[in-house]
Design a protein around this motif. Structure first.
Motif, PDB file in Angstrom:
ATOM      1  N   PRO A 204       0.808  -1.231   0.000  1.00  0.00           N
ATOM      2  CA  PRO A 204       0.000   0.000   0.000  1.00  0.00           C
ATOM      3  C   PRO A 204       0.840   1.281   0.000  1.00  0.00           C
ATOM      4  CG  PRO A 204      -0.901  -1.586   1.539  1.00  0.00           C
ATOM      5  CD  PRO A 204       0.403  -2.154   1.067  1.00  0.00           C
ATOM      6  N   GLU A 205       2.050   1.216   0.542  1.00  0.00           N
ATOM      7  CA  GLU A 205       2.884   2.407   0.599  1.00  0.00           C
ATOM      8  C   GLU A 205       3.327   2.884  -0.781  1.00  0.00           C
ATOM      9  OE1 GLU A 205       6.123   2.263   3.288  1.00  0.00           O
ATOM     10  OE2 GLU A 205       4.865   1.972   5.070  1.00  0.00           O
ATOM     11  N   VAL A 206       3.258   2.016  -1.783  1.00  0.00           N
ATOM     12  CA  VAL A 206       3.672   2.425  -3.124  1.00  0.00           C
ATOM     13  C   VAL A 206       2.476   2.572  -4.059  1.00  0.00           C
ATOM     14  CG1 VAL A 206       5.926   1.350  -2.843  1.00  0.00           C
ATOM     15  CG2 VAL A 206       4.096   0.060  -3.959  1.00  0.00           C
ATOM     16  N   VAL A 207       1.274   2.605  -3.504  1.00  0.00           N
ATOM     17  CA  VAL A 207       0.063   2.799  -4.299  1.00  0.00           C
ATOM     18  C   VAL A 207      -0.425   4.235  -4.103  1.00  0.00           C
ATOM     19  CG1 VAL A 207      -2.316   2.081  -4.667  1.00  0.00           C
ATOM     20  CG2 VAL A 207      -0.571   0.365  -4.159  1.00  0.00           C
ATOM     21  N   PHE A 208      -0.421   4.999  -5.180  1.00  0.00           N
ATOM     22  CA  PHE A 208      -0.776   6.409  -5.101  1.00  0.00           C
ATOM     23  C   PHE A 208      -2.115   6.689  -5.790  1.00  0.00           C
ATOM     24  CE2 PHE A 208       3.533   6.397  -3.884  1.00  0.00           C
ATOM     25  CZ  PHE A 208       3.840   7.594  -3.260  1.00  0.00           C
ATOM     26  N   TYR A 209      -2.996   5.766  -5.769  1.00  0.00           N
ATOM     27  CA  TYR A 209      -4.337   5.955  -6.308  1.00  0.00           C
ATOM     28  C   TYR A 209      -5.310   5.293  -5.355  1.00  0.00           C
ATOM     29  CZ  TYR A 209      -4.322   1.018  -7.633  1.00  0.00           C
ATOM     30  OH  TYR A 209      -4.299  -0.352  -7.586  1.00  0.00           O
ATOM     31  N   PRO A 210      -6.574   5.691  -5.302  1.00  0.00           N
ATOM     32  CA  PRO A 210      -7.163   6.793  -6.069  1.00  0.00           C
ATOM     33  C   PRO A 210      -6.540   8.139  -5.685  1.00  0.00           C
ATOM     34  CG  PRO A 210      -8.671   6.015  -4.381  1.00  0.00           C
ATOM     35  CD  PRO A 210      -7.553   5.029  -4.416  1.00  0.00           C
ATOM     36  N   ASN A 211      -6.509   9.024  -6.653  1.00  0.00           N
ATOM     37  CA  ASN A 211      -5.803  10.287  -6.504  1.00  0.00           C
ATOM     38  C   ASN A 211      -6.753  11.447  -6.775  1.00  0.00           C
ATOM     39  OD1 ASN A 211      -3.737  12.106  -6.161  1.00  0.00           O
ATOM     40  ND2 ASN A 211      -2.495  11.368  -7.865  1.00  0.00           N
ATOM     41  N   ALA A 212      -6.452  12.595  -6.186  1.00  0.00           N
ATOM     42  CA  ALA A 212      -7.258  13.795  -6.404  1.00  0.00           C
ATOM     43  C   ALA A 212      -6.382  15.017  -6.182  1.00  0.00           C
ATOM     44  CB  ALA A 212      -8.457  13.832  -5.458  1.00  0.00           C
TER      45      ALA A 212
ATOM     46  N   THR B  75     -13.957  29.401  -6.315  1.00  0.00           N
ATOM     47  CA  THR B  75     -14.234  28.092  -6.913  1.00  0.00           C
ATOM     48  C   THR B  75     -12.927  27.365  -7.171  1.00  0.00           C
ATOM     49  OG1 THR B  75     -16.268  28.869  -7.977  1.00  0.00           O
ATOM     50  CG2 THR B  75     -15.272  26.859  -8.844  1.00  0.00           C
ATOM     51  N   PHE B  76     -12.758  26.251  -6.490  1.00  0.00           N
ATOM     52  CA  PHE B  76     -11.612  25.379  -6.740  1.00  0.00           C
ATOM     53  C   PHE B  76     -12.057  24.280  -7.703  1.00  0.00           C
ATOM     54  CE2 PHE B  76     -10.838  27.108  -2.491  1.00  0.00           C
ATOM     55  CZ  PHE B  76      -9.554  27.617  -2.653  1.00  0.00           C
ATOM     56  N   GLU B  77     -11.207  23.956  -8.665  1.00  0.00           N
ATOM     57  CA  GLU B  77     -11.503  22.908  -9.629  1.00  0.00           C
ATOM     58  C   GLU B  77     -10.382  21.886  -9.617  1.00  0.00           C
ATOM     59  OE1 GLU B  77     -12.277  24.454 -13.511  1.00  0.00           O
ATOM     60  OE2 GLU B  77     -13.609  26.039 -12.785  1.00  0.00           O
ATOM     61  N   GLY B  78     -10.744  20.638  -9.820  1.00  0.00           N
ATOM     62  CA  GLY B  78      -9.714  19.613  -9.820  1.00  0.00           C
ATOM     63  C   GLY B  78     -10.248  18.283 -10.316  1.00  0.00           C
ATOM     64  N   TYR B  79      -9.461  17.247 -10.101  1.00  0.00           N
ATOM     65  CA  TYR B  79      -9.780  15.927 -10.630  1.00  0.00           C
ATOM     66  C   TYR B  79      -9.772  14.885  -9.512  1.00  0.00           C
ATOM     67  CZ  TYR B  79      -4.982  14.543  -9.788  1.00  0.00           C
ATOM     68  OH  TYR B  79      -3.797  14.248  -9.149  1.00  0.00           O
ATOM     69  N   ALA B  80     -10.394  13.762  -9.816  1.00  0.00           N
ATOM     70  CA  ALA B  80     -10.234  12.529  -9.039  1.00  0.00           C
ATOM     71  C   ALA B  80     -10.145  11.407 -10.051  1.00  0.00           C
ATOM     72  CB  ALA B  80     -11.408  12.315  -8.091  1.00  0.00           C
ATOM     73  N   ASP B  81      -9.220  10.467  -9.821  1.00  0.00           N
ATOM     74  CA  ASP B  81      -9.040   9.385 -10.784  1.00  0.00           C
ATOM     75  C   ASP B  81      -8.346   8.205 -10.118  1.00  0.00           C
ATOM     76  OD1 ASP B  81      -9.258   8.504 -13.642  1.00  0.00           O
ATOM     77  OD2 ASP B  81      -7.104   8.248 -13.361  1.00  0.00           O
ATOM     78  N   ALA B  82      -8.626   7.004 -10.627  1.00  0.00           N
ATOM     79  CA  ALA B  82      -7.993   5.797 -10.102  1.00  0.00           C
ATOM     80  C   ALA B  82      -7.680   4.828 -11.241  1.00  0.00           C
ATOM     81  CB  ALA B  82      -8.875   5.134  -9.048  1.00  0.00           C
ATOM     82  N   TYR B  83      -7.263   5.376 -12.398  1.00  0.00           N
ATOM     83  CA  TYR B  83      -6.952   4.551 -13.552  1.00  0.00           C
ATOM     84  C   TYR B  83      -8.178   3.719 -13.937  1.00  0.00           C
ATOM     85  CZ  TYR B  83      -2.203   6.034 -12.449  1.00  0.00           C
ATOM     86  OH  TYR B  83      -1.097   6.792 -12.174  1.00  0.00           O
ATOM     87  N   THR B  84      -8.120   2.392 -13.807  1.00  0.00           N
ATOM     88  CA  THR B  84      -9.239   1.550 -14.259  1.00  0.00           C
ATOM     89  C   THR B  84     -10.236   1.237 -13.151  1.00  0.00           C
ATOM     90  OG1 THR B  84      -7.855  -0.394 -13.884  1.00  0.00           O
ATOM     91  CG2 THR B  84      -7.965   0.462 -16.129  1.00  0.00           C
ATOM     92  N   GLU B  85     -10.118   1.881 -12.006  1.00  0.00           N
ATOM     93  CA  GLU B  85     -11.121   1.729 -10.956  1.00  0.00           C
ATOM     94  C   GLU B  85     -12.041   2.948 -10.953  1.00  0.00           C
ATOM     95  OE1 GLU B  85      -8.465  -0.885  -7.763  1.00  0.00           O
ATOM     96  OE2 GLU B  85      -9.360   1.014  -7.153  1.00  0.00           O
ATOM     97  N   PRO B  86     -13.345   2.749 -10.942  1.00  0.00           N
ATOM     98  CA  PRO B  86     -14.257   3.892 -10.937  1.00  0.00           C
ATOM     99  C   PRO B  86     -14.234   4.632  -9.597  1.00  0.00           C
ATOM    100  CG  PRO B  86     -15.475   1.845 -10.689  1.00  0.00           C
ATOM    101  CD  PRO B  86     -14.061   1.451 -10.965  1.00  0.00           C
ATOM    102  N   ILE B  87     -14.261   5.941  -9.665  1.00  0.00           N
ATOM    103  CA  ILE B  87     -14.339   6.770  -8.459  1.00  0.00           C
ATOM    104  C   ILE B  87     -15.750   6.677  -7.890  1.00  0.00           C
ATOM    105  CG2 ILE B  87     -14.219   9.138  -7.568  1.00  0.00           C
ATOM    106  CD1 ILE B  87     -11.506   7.978  -8.224  1.00  0.00           C
ATOM    107  N   THR B  88     -15.851   6.454  -6.585  1.00  0.00           N
ATOM    108  CA  THR B  88     -17.160   6.325  -5.940  1.00  0.00           C
ATOM    109  C   THR B  88     -17.539   7.569  -5.147  1.00  0.00           C
ATOM    110  OG1 THR B  88     -16.121   5.232  -4.033  1.00  0.00           O
ATOM    111  CG2 THR B  88     -16.996   3.827  -5.797  1.00  0.00           C
ATOM    112  N   ARG B  89     -16.543   8.277  -4.606  1.00  0.00           N
ATOM    113  CA  ARG B  89     -16.833   9.525  -3.907  1.00  0.00           C
ATOM    114  C   ARG B  89     -15.536  10.307  -3.693  1.00  0.00           C
ATOM    115  NH1 ARG B  89     -16.616   6.015   0.681  1.00  0.00           N
ATOM    116  NH2 ARG B  89     -15.558   6.932   2.490  1.00  0.00           N
ATOM    117  N   VAL B  90     -15.709  11.616  -3.459  1.00  0.00           N
ATOM    118  CA  VAL B  90     -14.584  12.504  -3.150  1.00  0.00           C
ATOM    119  C   VAL B  90     -14.954  13.271  -1.889  1.00  0.00           C
ATOM    120  CG1 VAL B  90     -13.022  14.284  -4.011  1.00  0.00           C
ATOM    121  CG2 VAL B  90     -14.170  12.752  -5.626  1.00  0.00           C
ATOM    122  N   GLU B  91     -13.987  13.439  -0.992  1.00  0.00           N
ATOM    123  CA  GLU B  91     -14.246  14.129   0.273  1.00  0.00           C
ATOM    124  C   GLU B  91     -13.275  15.280   0.475  1.00  0.00           C
ATOM    125  OE1 GLU B  91     -16.189  10.495   2.896  1.00  0.00           O
ATOM    126  OE2 GLU B  91     -14.120  11.101   3.309  1.00  0.00           O
TER     127      GLU B  91
END
Length: 538
Positions: free
Chosen positions: A428-436, A456-472
Motif C-alpha cells: 500500500p505504501e507504493v500505491v498512489f491511487y485513487p488520486n485527487a 471556486t476550486f476545480e480539480g480531478y479525481a481518478d484511479a486509472y481503471t477503478e471507478p471513483i465512488t466519492r470525493v471528500e
C-alpha cells in the motif's frame, strides 16, 4: 524571499533528480552571524563562557530563589507579537503570475522561527523542480505540468521509488548530490533541509509532512463551511494546459516546436504491424486513415508517475484510426495476447490485447486540431482507461504482436500506477491511487480582497481503471468531511469536481482532499495518501 536568491545558485550547481530539492537550512548561518559584532550574541549575558539570561533574571544563587522577579520580567506577550511581526511569511509571484505564500502566518511566528519553514523543502532553493532536472549533467526525462500548479516531490517518489523498482532510488541520488556539493554546504544545508522527523523517529519528506505541522490555519467544520461541491466527466482540458513529457532520447526540434507542423511528416510516416501475425502490414498514415477511417472519443490521459495531488493529468477529445481494426487486419495468430507500440525513440511497453476496445486509437487530432509535435505528431497511441507512460506512446512507428505464456509478462499494472507483476499485490505504501488534486490554482495561492466572496476550486479525481465512488474535502485538518458521491462513474474519463467556498475570515486555510474508488473485487478502495493543499485569503 530567501528562496529566490538561493534558487539561481543551486539550479546551476546541483546535479539533482526530479526531487531536486533539499532546501538550504539557515541554522549554521544564524550561528555564525550571531558571533558577528551587532549580532544576536551581543544581547546575551555570558556567564563563565556560557549563555545566560538576556531578560534580566538574576544569575546569582538558585533559580527558584528569584521567582518573585518573574511577574516583572517574564511577560512574552509583546515579544511574541514582535516576533510574529518580524517573521511574517514571504510572498512571491510564481511563473504563472499567481501570488504565493508557502507558509501560513501565525500569532507567535512559530512557523518561521521554530519550524524554519521558509528554508526547507524543494522550492526554498530551486525555482522549480523542472529547472533542477534540466540543470543536471546527464539527460533526465522531463515532465512539465500544463495546469498552473506546482510540481512537487511526489512525482519524483512515484517514478524512482514506486513505479520503476529498477530505477535509481531517490534517496541515493539526492543525498549524494547534495552532501557532496560545496554550495549546499556553504548555504548551511543539512538533513532537516529536506526532512521532518515524525513521531516514530523516522525521517519523512518535509514537503509531504509540512501541511500538518504548520500552525495558524483557519479551521472550519464541514457543517459550518457552507461549501458546495459538484462534478462532471465531460470537462475538456485546453491544449495549453495539457502536460508534456519528453521522449526517451533527447528531444529534437521537430518534436517540440508546436508552431511548426510539417505536413510531409504525416504524409510519409509509416507504421509497421509485425510479430505474431499472418498478415504483417506497413502503411503510411494517409493509407491507414483511408482504409480504416477515424473515430472520436473523450478520454483522460493520466501519467503513471502522477504523485499524490499532482497535476500530470488531462482530458481531451481525440480523433484517430481505430487501433483494434488495424491489428485485426494484420490477423494475429491464435493465442497471441500482447502488443507493444513503439515510438521512433524506441520507447514502448508490452500490453494485453484485451485492452484494445473501441476507444483505442492511433490519434491524429486532439480537441479538433492536428496532434501537436510536443504530444506526438504525427501519431500517438491512446487506450481508454490506461496510464500515459505505458499506453500513450508518442511518434509511433511500429506495433509488435506477441504471445506470452506467463501472464506476469503482460505489463498490466502500470494502469494502476505501479510496475509490479499481475500476480503481485503491491505494498500500500507504493500505491498512489485513487488520486485527487486541485488544478486551477497552485498550492499556497493568495486571494486578495476575497473575504466574504466565493472562490471556486476545480480539480480531478481518478484511479486509472477503478471507478471513483466519492470525493471528500476537509477544512479542519481531517476532523470532519464534506462528501460528494460519484455513482456509476466512467473509468475512461476523469471525475472533474468543483468546490465553491466563501471564506468568512482572512488567513490561511488547509484543504484536505481524498478520493475513493471501487476495486476489481467490488470492495471500496481507500486512498493510501490524502492530498494536502493550502490557500491564503486577505
Amino acid at each position: 524571499m530567501i528562496r529566490k536568491k538561493k534558487a539561481v545558485l543551486l539550479a546551476a550547481a546541483c546535479a539533482v533528480c526530479a526531487l531536486a530539492a533539499l532546501a538550504a537550512c539557515s541554522p549554521q548561518q544564524a550561528t555564525s552571524e550571531a558571533a558577528e559584532p551587532g549580532g544576536a550574541a551581543e544581547n546575551l549575558n555570558f556567564v563563565d563562557g556560557k549563555i545566560g539570561s538576556k531578560i534580566g533574571y538574576s544569575d546569582e544563587g538558585r533559580l527558584i530563589d528569584n521567582i518573585d522577579q518573574l511577574s516583572d520580567i517574564y511577560s512574552h506577550e509583546e515579544e511574541e507579537a514582535a516576533n510574529a511581526e518580524n517573521n511574517q511569511p514571504s510572498v512571491y509571484t510564481d511563473r504563472n503570475g499567481f501570488e504565493i505564500q508557502p507558509v501560513p502566518a501565525d500569532s507567535k511566528g512559530y512557523n518561521v522561527t521554530w519550524l524554519d519553514a521558509e528554508d526547507r523543502g524543494c522550492l526554498s532553493c530551486h525555482e522549480t523542480l523542472e529547472d533542477a532536472q534540466m540543470n543536471q549533467p546527464t539527460y533526465h526525462r522531463l515532465i512539465m505540468v500544463g495546469y498552473p500548479v506546482e510540481q512537487g516531490v511526489q512525482n519524483c517518489v512515484m517514478c524512482h521509488d514506486t513505479w520503476q523498482p529498477s530505477a535509481n532510488k531517490l534517496k541515493d541520488n539526492i543525498h549524494q548530490t547534495h552532501f557532496n556539493n560545496d554550495m549546499f554546504g556553504d548555504m548551511g544545508g543539512n538533513c532537516m533541509s529536506c526532512h521532518h522527523i515524525d513521531d516514530d523517529g523516522e525521517f519523512v519528506l518535509w514537503d509531504v509532512a509540512k501541511y500538518d505541522l504548520f500552525k495558524g490555519y483557519k479551521t472550519v467544520a464541514a457543517k459550518d463551511s457552507g461549501a458546495t461541491v459538484s462534478y462532471d466527466q465531460d470537462t475538456i482540458t485546453p491544449l495549453e494546459n495539457q502536460f508534456y513529457k519528453t521522449i526517451k532520447s533527447e528531444p529534437a526540434e521537430w518534436t517540440n516546436d508546436d508552431t511548426q507542423i510539417d505536413p510531409t511528416v504525416y504524409e510519409n510516416w509509416t507504421i509497421e504491424i509485425k510479430g505474431d501475425v499472418s498478415n504483417p502490414v506497413t502503411m503510411t498514415l494517409p493509407e491507414l486513415k483511408e482504409r480504416f477511417g477515424t473515430v472520436t472519443a473523450v478520454l483522460k490521459n493520466h501519467c503513471n508517475v502522477n504523485g499524490t495531488g499532482q497535476g500530470t493529468i488531462y482530458q481531451a477529445e481525440v480523433t484517430g484510426i481505430p487501433l483494434k481494426d488495424v491489428i485485426e487486419f494484420a490477423q494475429p495468430l491464435e493465442g497471441a495476447n500482447g502488443y507493444t507500440p513503439k515510438g521512433y525513440d524506441g520507447f514502448g511497453n508490452l500490453m494485453p490485447i484485451e485492452y484494445l476496445d473501441e476507444d483505442a486509437m492511433l490519434v491524429l487530432e486532439v480537441n479538433g486540431e492536428t496532434l501537436r509535435p510536443s504530444q506526438g505528431y504525427p501519431v500517438a497511441v491512446w487506450v481508454g482507461g490506461g496510464a500515459a507512460g505505458a499506453e500513450f506512446p508518442k511518434y509511433v512507428t511500429s506495433i509488435s504482436i506477441t504471445t506470452e505464456d506467463d501472464p506476469d509478462k503482460l505489463w498490466t499494472h502500470p494502469r494502476h500506477g505501479t510496475n509490479v507483476a499481475p500476480s503481485v499485490t503491491p505494498d500500500p505504501e507504493v500505491v498512489f491511487y485513487p488520486n485527487a488534486g486541485v488544478l486551477n490554482y497552485p498550492t499556497g495561492v493568495v486571494f486578495e480582497d476575497q473575504v466574504g466572496k466565493e472562490i471556486t476550486f476545480e480539480g480531478y479525481a481518478d484511479a486509472y481503471t477503478e471507478p471513483i465512488t466519492r470525493v471528500e474535502y476537509s477544512l479542519d485538518g481531517g476532523k470532519t468531511w464534506i462528501t460528494m458521491e460519484t455513482p456509476n462513474s466512467d473509468i475512461d474519463r476523469w471525475v472533474y469536481w468543483r468546490m465553491n467556498y466563501t471564506p468568512q475570515e482572512a488567513g490561511s486555510y488547509h484543504l484536505k482532499i481524498r478520493a475513493f474508488s471501487q476495486g476489481s473485487d467490488g470492495a471500496e478502495h481507500a486512498p493510501t495518501y490524502t492530498t494536502d493543499y493550502m490557500f491564503t485569503v486577505r
